[in-house]
Design a protein around this motif. Sequence first.
Motif, mmCIF file in Angstrom:
data_model
loop_
_atom_site.group_PDB
_atom_site.id
_atom_site.type_symbol
_atom_site.label_atom_id
_atom_site.label_comp_id
_atom_site.label_asym_id
_atom_site.label_seq_id
_atom_site.Cartn_x
_atom_site.Cartn_y
_atom_site.Cartn_z
ATOM 1 N N ARG A 1 -10.179 4.942 3.982
ATOM 2 C CA ARG A 1 -10.794 4.658 2.688
ATOM 3 C C ARG A 1 -12.147 4.028 2.908
ATOM 4 O O ARG A 1 -12.322 3.233 3.829
ATOM 5 N N ASP B 1 -4.784 7.198 -2.569
ATOM 6 C CA ASP B 1 -3.517 7.175 -1.848
ATOM 7 C C ASP B 1 -2.396 7.566 -2.812
ATOM 8 O O ASP B 1 -2.636 7.846 -3.980
ATOM 9 N N GLU B 2 -1.141 7.560 -2.325
ATOM 10 C CA GLU B 2 -0.053 8.122 -3.141
ATOM 11 C C GLU B 2 0.232 7.317 -4.415
ATOM 12 O O GLU B 2 0.623 7.902 -5.431
ATOM 13 N N GLN C 1 -2.337 -9.200 1.402
ATOM 14 C CA GLN C 1 -2.048 -7.824 0.967
ATOM 15 C C GLN C 1 -3.170 -6.886 1.409
ATOM 16 O O GLN C 1 -2.935 -5.750 1.814
ATOM 17 N N GLN D 1 -3.746 1.875 5.531
ATOM 18 C CA GLN D 1 -4.749 2.753 4.912
ATOM 19 C C GLN D 1 -4.403 3.182 3.490
ATOM 20 O O GLN D 1 -4.372 4.366 3.156
ATOM 21 N N VAL D 2 -4.054 2.175 2.693
ATOM 22 C CA VAL D 2 -3.925 2.385 1.244
ATOM 23 C C VAL D 2 -4.680 1.247 0.562
ATOM 24 O O VAL D 2 -5.183 0.347 1.236
ATOM 25 N N SER D 3 -4.739 1.276 -0.764
ATOM 26 C CA SER D 3 -5.458 0.210 -1.469
ATOM 27 C C SER D 3 -4.578 -1.046 -1.584
ATOM 28 O O SER D 3 -3.349 -0.962 -1.462
ATOM 29 N N ARG D 4 -5.211 -2.188 -1.835
ATOM 30 C CA ARG D 4 -4.459 -3.435 -1.986
ATOM 31 C C ARG D 4 -3.523 -3.343 -3.190
ATOM 32 O O ARG D 4 -2.387 -3.832 -3.155
ATOM 33 N N ASN D 5 -4.004 -2.710 -4.264
ATOM 34 C CA ASN D 5 -3.170 -2.541 -5.460
ATOM 35 C C ASN D 5 -1.901 -1.747 -5.140
ATOM 36 O O ASN D 5 -0.843 -2.003 -5.707
ATOM 37 N N SER D 6 -2.034 -0.777 -4.250
ATOM 38 C CA SER D 6 -0.877 0.045 -3.883
ATOM 39 C C SER D 6 0.148 -0.801 -3.128
ATOM 40 O O SER D 6 1.355 -0.711 -3.384
ATOM 41 N N ASN E 1 0.492 -3.970 -3.417
ATOM 42 C CA ASN E 1 1.042 -4.875 -4.429
ATOM 43 C C ASN E 1 2.151 -4.188 -5.231
ATOM 44 O O ASN E 1 3.210 -4.768 -5.481
ATOM 45 N N ALA E 2 1.910 -2.936 -5.614
ATOM 46 C CA ALA E 2 2.895 -2.180 -6.388
ATOM 47 C C ALA E 2 4.168 -1.946 -5.585
ATOM 48 O O ALA E 2 5.282 -2.081 -6.102
ATOM 49 N N VAL E 3 4.028 -1.613 -4.299
ATOM 50 C CA VAL E 3 5.203 -1.370 -3.441
ATOM 51 C C VAL E 3 5.948 -2.689 -3.210
ATOM 52 O O VAL E 3 7.167 -2.759 -3.350
ATOM 53 N N PHE F 1 6.746 0.503 -7.397
ATOM 54 C CA PHE F 1 6.560 1.880 -6.930
ATOM 55 C C PHE F 1 7.317 2.069 -5.618
ATOM 56 O O PHE F 1 7.155 1.274 -4.691
ATOM 57 N N PRO G 1 7.670 3.856 -2.257
ATOM 58 C CA PRO G 1 6.749 4.648 -1.432
ATOM 59 C C PRO G 1 7.407 5.912 -0.895
ATOM 60 O O PRO G 1 8.641 5.986 -0.805
ATOM 61 N N LEU H 1 4.641 6.778 3.990
ATOM 62 C CA LEU H 1 4.049 5.452 3.746
ATOM 63 C C LEU H 1 5.023 4.341 4.156
ATOM 64 O O LEU H 1 4.620 3.340 4.748
#
Lengths: 168, 66
Positions: free
Chosen positions: A8, A79-80, B16, B24-29, B31-33, B38, B40, B44
């Motif tokens: 990213r 991302d997913e 986070q 290699q994902v966003s911080r929000n992602s 947080n959601a997991v 969410f 994964p 992931l």
Amino acid sequence: MSHARRPRPKAQKGGILRKSRHSLLWFAPPIVVMAAFFASLPWLADLDETVTLSITAAASAFVLAWGRFVATRMERDLDEVELAGQRFAQARGAAAGIFLTVLLLLPTPVMDWVTDNLILMTTGSRGTPERDTVYVGMVFGLVLLLVMQALGTVVANAIWNRRIGGNA
Amino acid sequence: MNNRIRVLRAEKGWSQAELAARVQVSRNSINAVENGKFDPSLPLAFRIADAFDLKIEDVFLREDRS
């Protein structure tokens, strides 16, 4: 199982303003095309019917194709979890957009106002609608639908972000 | 699906954002997991487990067994 994924891009300074300017650039081409199209309506009305129809179809096709291109380009770096949000927003937004369009055009005064203005734009007077008016009306309806869908997508996206929460 | 991401992060002293960069994902992602908002995908989930040098079942737990 492959774990390879495109890195990213790092967050850059100037966040929201920079993103807004970036988004504006992405959405500028269809806005310019549609503005040019509507500005040239009086001239288009004097042209041959086939030429008018061709230009109208080309403008519509460009706006649709550009929208698809931008959506694909923007999904590339997601991302997913973000993709799931995007799909949620698109599905709910599209449905809400169509519903809002119908709701907006349903009241007779609104429909009359739109029709009157379309006739005025194409003929320069409030006369009987001509074929060009119908074509322009179709484009206008399409653009309105797309705008409403985009709005719906933005709102649904906000709902999604609120639902999954942005803070630790 | 429940998970131990918050505890494992605390043990490693990672934020986070740091874990997000590692998988290699966003911080929000993340947080959601982490908050169970969410579930994964397997790739992931494996990346997250790999980041902690643990097996996937040591990070993610079935709700009826957590």
